[in-house]
Motif scaffolding. Structure first.
Motif, PDB file in Angstrom:
ATOM      1  N   ARG A 264       0.824  -1.206   0.000  1.00  0.00           N
ATOM      2  CA  ARG A 264       0.000   0.000   0.000  1.00  0.00           C
ATOM      3  C   ARG A 264       0.859   1.257   0.000  1.00  0.00           C
ATOM      4  NH1 ARG A 264      -4.853  -1.367   4.372  1.00  0.00           N
ATOM      5  NH2 ARG A 264      -5.944  -2.910   3.066  1.00  0.00           N
ATOM      6  N   LEU A 265       1.943   1.253   0.766  1.00  0.00           N
ATOM      7  CA  LEU A 265       2.804   2.432   0.804  1.00  0.00           C
ATOM      8  C   LEU A 265       3.517   2.651  -0.522  1.00  0.00           C
ATOM      9  CD1 LEU A 265       4.286   2.071   4.389  1.00  0.00           C
ATOM     10  CD2 LEU A 265       2.801   3.894   3.573  1.00  0.00           C
ATOM     11  N   ILE A 266       3.911   1.579  -1.194  1.00  0.00           N
ATOM     12  CA  ILE A 266       4.542   1.743  -2.517  1.00  0.00           C
ATOM     13  C   ILE A 266       3.538   2.329  -3.507  1.00  0.00           C
ATOM     14  CG2 ILE A 266       5.525   0.486  -4.467  1.00  0.00           C
ATOM     15  CD1 ILE A 266       6.764  -1.444  -2.448  1.00  0.00           C
ATOM     16  N   GLY A 267       2.298   1.825  -3.473  1.00  0.00           N
ATOM     17  CA  GLY A 267       1.271   2.414  -4.334  1.00  0.00           C
ATOM     18  C   GLY A 267       0.979   3.862  -3.983  1.00  0.00           C
ATOM     19  N   ARG A 268       0.959   4.169  -2.662  1.00  0.00           N
ATOM     20  CA  ARG A 268       0.715   5.557  -2.242  1.00  0.00           C
ATOM     21  C   ARG A 268       1.860   6.469  -2.669  1.00  0.00           C
ATOM     22  NH1 ARG A 268      -2.096   9.612  -2.367  1.00  0.00           N
ATOM     23  NH2 ARG A 268      -1.937  11.097  -0.644  1.00  0.00           N
ATOM     24  N   TYR A 269       3.095   5.965  -2.626  1.00  0.00           N
ATOM     25  CA  TYR A 269       4.245   6.757  -3.054  1.00  0.00           C
ATOM     26  C   TYR A 269       4.143   7.078  -4.543  1.00  0.00           C
ATOM     27  CZ  TYR A 269       9.137   8.200  -3.326  1.00  0.00           C
ATOM     28  OH  TYR A 269      10.293   8.920  -3.510  1.00  0.00           O
ATOM     29  N   ASN A 270       3.711   6.108  -5.336  1.00  0.00           N
ATOM     30  CA  ASN A 270       3.511   6.369  -6.779  1.00  0.00           C
ATOM     31  C   ASN A 270       2.380   7.372  -7.004  1.00  0.00           C
ATOM     32  OD1 ASN A 270       5.533   4.596  -7.639  1.00  0.00           O
ATOM     33  ND2 ASN A 270       4.160   2.837  -7.490  1.00  0.00           N
ATOM     34  N   ASP A 271       1.313   7.284  -6.191  1.00  0.00           N
ATOM     35  CA  ASP A 271       0.223   8.252  -6.323  1.00  0.00           C
ATOM     36  C   ASP A 271       0.673   9.656  -5.936  1.00  0.00           C
ATOM     37  OD1 ASP A 271      -1.445   6.257  -7.165  1.00  0.00           O
ATOM     38  OD2 ASP A 271      -2.327   5.894  -5.187  1.00  0.00           O
ATOM     39  N   LEU A 272       1.545   9.750  -4.939  1.00  0.00           N
ATOM     40  CA  LEU A 272       2.073  11.070  -4.572  1.00  0.00           C
ATOM     41  C   LEU A 272       2.809  11.704  -5.740  1.00  0.00           C
ATOM     42  CD1 LEU A 272       3.450  10.448  -0.956  1.00  0.00           C
ATOM     43  CD2 LEU A 272       1.526  11.904  -1.591  1.00  0.00           C
ATOM     44  N   VAL A 303       9.630  17.323  -0.227  1.00  0.00           N
ATOM     45  CA  VAL A 303       9.563  15.879   0.009  1.00  0.00           C
ATOM     46  C   VAL A 303      10.700  15.438   0.926  1.00  0.00           C
ATOM     47  CG1 VAL A 303       9.726  13.618  -1.107  1.00  0.00           C
ATOM     48  CG2 VAL A 303       8.372  15.421  -2.154  1.00  0.00           C
ATOM     49  N   GLN A 304      11.928  15.948   0.671  1.00  0.00           N
ATOM     50  CA  GLN A 304      13.058  15.576   1.531  1.00  0.00           C
ATOM     51  C   GLN A 304      12.825  15.997   2.979  1.00  0.00           C
ATOM     52  OE1 GLN A 304      16.503  17.300  -0.508  1.00  0.00           O
ATOM     53  NE2 GLN A 304      17.223  15.230  -0.938  1.00  0.00           N
ATOM     54  N   GLU A 305      12.392  17.243   3.175  1.00  0.00           N
ATOM     55  CA  GLU A 305      12.196  17.725   4.538  1.00  0.00           C
ATOM     56  C   GLU A 305      11.023  17.024   5.215  1.00  0.00           C
ATOM     57  OE1 GLU A 305      14.232  19.512   6.021  1.00  0.00           O
ATOM     58  OE2 GLU A 305      15.472  20.214   4.362  1.00  0.00           O
ATOM     59  N   ALA A 306       9.973  16.675   4.462  1.00  0.00           N
ATOM     60  CA  ALA A 306       8.840  15.974   5.050  1.00  0.00           C
ATOM     61  C   ALA A 306       9.252  14.576   5.518  1.00  0.00           C
ATOM     62  CB  ALA A 306       7.697  15.880   4.037  1.00  0.00           C
ATOM     63  N   PHE A 307      10.044  13.872   4.740  1.00  0.00           N
ATOM     64  CA  PHE A 307      10.515  12.554   5.169  1.00  0.00           C
ATOM     65  C   PHE A 307      11.435  12.676   6.379  1.00  0.00           C
ATOM     66  CE2 PHE A 307       8.830  10.733   1.317  1.00  0.00           C
ATOM     67  CZ  PHE A 307       8.647   9.400   1.643  1.00  0.00           C
ATOM     68  N   HIS A 308      12.258  13.723   6.395  1.00  0.00           N
ATOM     69  CA  HIS A 308      13.133  13.917   7.548  1.00  0.00           C
ATOM     70  C   HIS A 308      12.312  14.182   8.805  1.00  0.00           C
ATOM     71  CE1 HIS A 308      16.816  15.071   9.675  1.00  0.00           C
ATOM     72  NE2 HIS A 308      16.105  16.061  10.196  1.00  0.00           N
ATOM     73  N   ALA A 309      11.296  15.036   8.710  1.00  0.00           N
ATOM     74  CA  ALA A 309      10.450  15.318   9.871  1.00  0.00           C
ATOM     75  C   ALA A 309       9.708  14.076  10.337  1.00  0.00           C
ATOM     76  CB  ALA A 309       9.466  16.437   9.532  1.00  0.00           C
ATOM     77  N   GLY A 354       2.476  18.804  13.589  1.00  0.00           N
ATOM     78  CA  GLY A 354       3.804  19.212  14.032  1.00  0.00           C
ATOM     79  C   GLY A 354       4.873  18.902  13.004  1.00  0.00           C
ATOM     80  N   ALA A 355       4.785  17.721  12.356  1.00  0.00           N
ATOM     81  CA  ALA A 355       5.752  17.381  11.316  1.00  0.00           C
ATOM     82  C   ALA A 355       5.638  18.328  10.124  1.00  0.00           C
ATOM     83  CB  ALA A 355       5.535  15.935  10.873  1.00  0.00           C
ATOM     84  N   VAL A 356       4.419  18.722   9.767  1.00  0.00           N
ATOM     85  CA  VAL A 356       4.238  19.659   8.648  1.00  0.00           C
ATOM     86  C   VAL A 356       4.864  21.005   8.979  1.00  0.00           C
ATOM     87  CG1 VAL A 356       2.528  20.903   7.294  1.00  0.00           C
ATOM     88  CG2 VAL A 356       2.185  18.498   7.776  1.00  0.00           C
ATOM     89  N   GLN A 357       4.674  21.487  10.203  1.00  0.00           N
ATOM     90  CA  GLN A 357       5.253  22.774  10.589  1.00  0.00           C
ATOM     91  C   GLN A 357       6.778  22.697  10.602  1.00  0.00           C
ATOM     92  OE1 GLN A 357       3.559  25.554  10.797  1.00  0.00           O
ATOM     93  NE2 GLN A 357       1.706  24.365  10.313  1.00  0.00           N
ATOM     94  N   PHE A 383      -0.115  18.737   0.521  1.00  0.00           N
ATOM     95  CA  PHE A 383       0.871  17.838  -0.080  1.00  0.00           C
ATOM     96  C   PHE A 383       1.889  17.369   0.950  1.00  0.00           C
ATOM     97  CE2 PHE A 383       5.045  17.458  -2.220  1.00  0.00           C
ATOM     98  CZ  PHE A 383       4.781  16.341  -2.983  1.00  0.00           C
ATOM     99  N   ILE A 384       2.407  18.298   1.753  1.00  0.00           N
ATOM    100  CA  ILE A 384       3.400  17.930   2.765  1.00  0.00           C
ATOM    101  C   ILE A 384       2.783  16.994   3.795  1.00  0.00           C
ATOM    102  CG2 ILE A 384       4.883  18.862   4.577  1.00  0.00           C
ATOM    103  CD1 ILE A 384       5.163  21.387   2.884  1.00  0.00           C
ATOM    104  N   ARG A 385       1.529  17.209   4.137  1.00  0.00           N
ATOM    105  CA  ARG A 385       0.867  16.350   5.111  1.00  0.00           C
ATOM    106  C   ARG A 385       0.819  14.889   4.619  1.00  0.00           C
ATOM    107  NH1 ARG A 385      -2.919  17.311   9.206  1.00  0.00           N
ATOM    108  NH2 ARG A 385      -4.346  15.567   9.590  1.00  0.00           N
ATOM    109  N   GLU A 386       0.459  14.689   3.348  1.00  0.00           N
ATOM    110  CA  GLU A 386       0.391  13.334   2.811  1.00  0.00           C
ATOM    111  C   GLU A 386       1.775  12.698   2.714  1.00  0.00           C
ATOM    112  OE1 GLU A 386      -2.343  11.653   2.354  1.00  0.00           O
ATOM    113  OE2 GLU A 386      -3.459  13.417   3.051  1.00  0.00           O
ATOM    114  N   VAL A 387       2.784  13.501   2.386  1.00  0.00           N
ATOM    115  CA  VAL A 387       4.146  12.960   2.326  1.00  0.00           C
ATOM    116  C   VAL A 387       4.613  12.542   3.717  1.00  0.00           C
ATOM    117  CG1 VAL A 387       6.528  13.487   1.729  1.00  0.00           C
ATOM    118  CG2 VAL A 387       4.707  14.274   0.251  1.00  0.00           C
TER     119      VAL A 387
END
Length: 522
Positions: A264-272, A303-309, A354-357, A383-387
């Motif tokens: 599901r996460l791989i499919g969601r990553y492609n949808d992003l 995307v990089q900062e969202a994954f880091h958060a 908090g992660a989005v901020q 967008f950042i929230r979904e990432v």
């Protein structure tokens, strides 16, 4: 031929010959013998010149008639004349010469006669074949007319039968359509009932899951409180009544659902990439219409900062859960498995806002991107929230998934990235990245996308960064950062983190932290 004859007429050679003859006749009695001989020679020369032109015209006329053109006329008129002494005196032409010429002419007549007879025979054969073909065609035409008449009779006879058959076919089709419509209505009714039952069952399952989650949370809190009370009263925790454990060797909820969550996460990553990223690009292009590269860089940095958060929040959550479960954990699964299972079952504890901020604050201070002064990065909040949600779920897998580290002007890797449509396909270096690749340690799960251009070097990247830093940015006052959401150093550098990581764990050894790519290991 006509042109040669016209030139000969225009030259007037015969007129000049006639004039000279008349002048010679007038002066014949006055001239001396030598003068008369000279006049005769002159007339002979002129006559020979005219005869040469006439023979040339004769040759051209004969060649226009083909190989045997004018042969009868030449045989009847020219050959006897030539044999009588035209080209030579009578004494020099013998009887043998005349006979040879006549024999040759007779041979040619015989050949011509044979050719003509052969041609006439072939013509007769062709006429005969043509007549036979005409007779066959007439016979075929008669047969065709008979067959057409028979076909018309058969068609007239079968018209009534066909009409009856068509009525029966239409009636059968209508019956089939009615039966199919009835089947479709029945199937739709059954599908509607099945959906209603599924929705009711799903609601019950959700309620049961909520109840189980609440019961687990209450049990964990009771166990923690009991442990703390025992530690305060006696200095060591008293043995607690064990909770009903799962059967020895049975997998946890996290392990049971790992493959499903991974897919599901791989499919969601492609949808992003294909859906959410396109919507974010459309939003940014309204405010930055002339700089497509900057728009792509903003999305990639986000995307990089969202994954880091998300990874930082997952680390903090894991530390808190491990600290609380370490007091009362008795097995049969390991502590790390229990921690991961608890996090997977309680994903609603993730502080997404908090992660989005944190992501937006990191983007505000990133030197590679800029934004108009009247707008801020909160436009990308959905967008950042979904990432962030996707990054949190990827951290909870075993083994975890992550995005690949990326730097400008790095060597293009075909295993990690695919080139964008506007790339230079012979360039070896990456100018900037469009989308990161999904990695499982060193294995590429989903390819990213990058733009390759010639001249993309580290010097150019540094120049672009300096230009962005020198460009006017919006005046933003530094906002206080939450201690719980602030960027903490890598686990390999923090003393407290080192003390936690020194505990036995079933997970793989952590990977080193890379400051250039903000890649944090688990």
């Amino acid at each position: 031929m006509a042109e040669s004859l016209r030139r000969m007429v225009n030259n007037g050679n015969f007129t000049s010959l006639q004039d000279k003859l008349e002048k010679w006749l007038d002066d014949y009695h006055i001239n001396t013998n030598d003068q008369n001989v000279a006049r005769a020679c002159e007339l002979v020369e002129l006559n020979a010149r005219v005869q040469g032109q006439l023979f040339t015209l004769l040759n051209l006329v004969a060649s226009e008639g083909g190989l045997y053109g004018g042969v009868n006329t030449l045989k009847n008129r020219l050959l006897p004349w030539l044999s009588s002494g035209f080209a030579a005196s009578a004494a020099s032409v013998s009887a043998d010469t005349s006979l040879a010429v006549l024999a040759e002419a007779a041979d040619k007549d015989r050949q011509i006669t044979e050719i003509q007879s052969h041609y006439e025979q072939q013509l007769d054969n062709m006429e005969k074949d043509l007549n036979d073909t005409k007779e066959d065609a007439a016979a075929l035409k008669a047969e065709l007319d008979e067959t057409r008449d028979e076909l018309d009779d058969t068609r007239r006879k079968s018209t009534g039968t066909m009409m009856a058959t068509e009525d029966e076919i239409i009636r059968l089709k209508e019956d089939q359509v009615r039966s199919l419509e009835n089947r479709i209505r029945d199937r739709r009714r059954q599908l509607r009932l099945t959906r209603d039952e599924a929705s009711s069952l799903r609601t019950r399952v959700d309620l049961v899951g909520d109840y189980e989650r609440q019961v687990r949370v209450l049990r964990d809190e009771i166990a923690i409180l009991r442990g703390e009370r025992a530690a305060l009263e006696n200095g060591f925790p008293e043995p607690l009544p064990p909770l009903p454990p799962p059967r020895p060797g049975s997998p946890t909820h996290a392990k049971l659902t790992d493959s499903v969550r991974r897919s599901r996460l791989i499919g969601r990553y492609n949808d992003l990439f294909s859906i959410d990223r396109v919507e974010a690009l459309t939003t940014l292009r309204r405010y930055i219409p002339d700089d497509e590269e900057m728009v792509q860089r903003i999305i990639f940095v986000g995307v990089q900062e969202a994954f880091h958060a998300a990874k930082m929040a997952f680390r903090a959550m894991r530390l808190r859960v491990r600290k609380n479960l370490a007091i009362t954990h008795v097995g049969p699964e390991t502590l790390e498995e229990a921690v991961l299972d608890y996090i997977v079952r309680n994903t609603d504890l993730f502080d997404v806002n908090g992660a989005v901020q944190d992501t937006i604050r990191a983007m505000n201070v990133n030197p590679k991107i800029s934004f108009p002064a009247e707008i801020d990065f909160n436009l990308l909040h959905p967008f950042i929230r979904e990432v962030c949600r996707c990054g949190w779920g990827m951290c909870a897998l075993e083994p975890p998934l992550d995005i690949s580290p990326a730097t400008d002007a790095e060597l293009y890797n075909e295993l990690k990235y695919r080139r964008s449509y506007d790339s230079e396909f012979t360039a070896p270096l990456v100018a900037y990245h469009v989308w990161p690749a999904m990695m499982e340690y060193d294995r590429v799960v989903v390819k990213g996308e990058a733009v390759t251009k010639r001249g993309a070097s580290l010097l150019r990247s540094n120049t672009n960064i300096l230009k962005i830093e020198q460009s006017p940015r919006r005046a933003t006052s530094p906002r206080p950062m939450s201690p719980s959401r602030s960027r903490s150093p890598s686990p390999t550098r923090s003393g407290s983190a080192m003390s936690v990581s020194s505990r036995p764990s079933s997970r793989s050894s952590p990977r080193p932290y890379s400051a250039a790519s903000s890649y944090v290991s688990y």
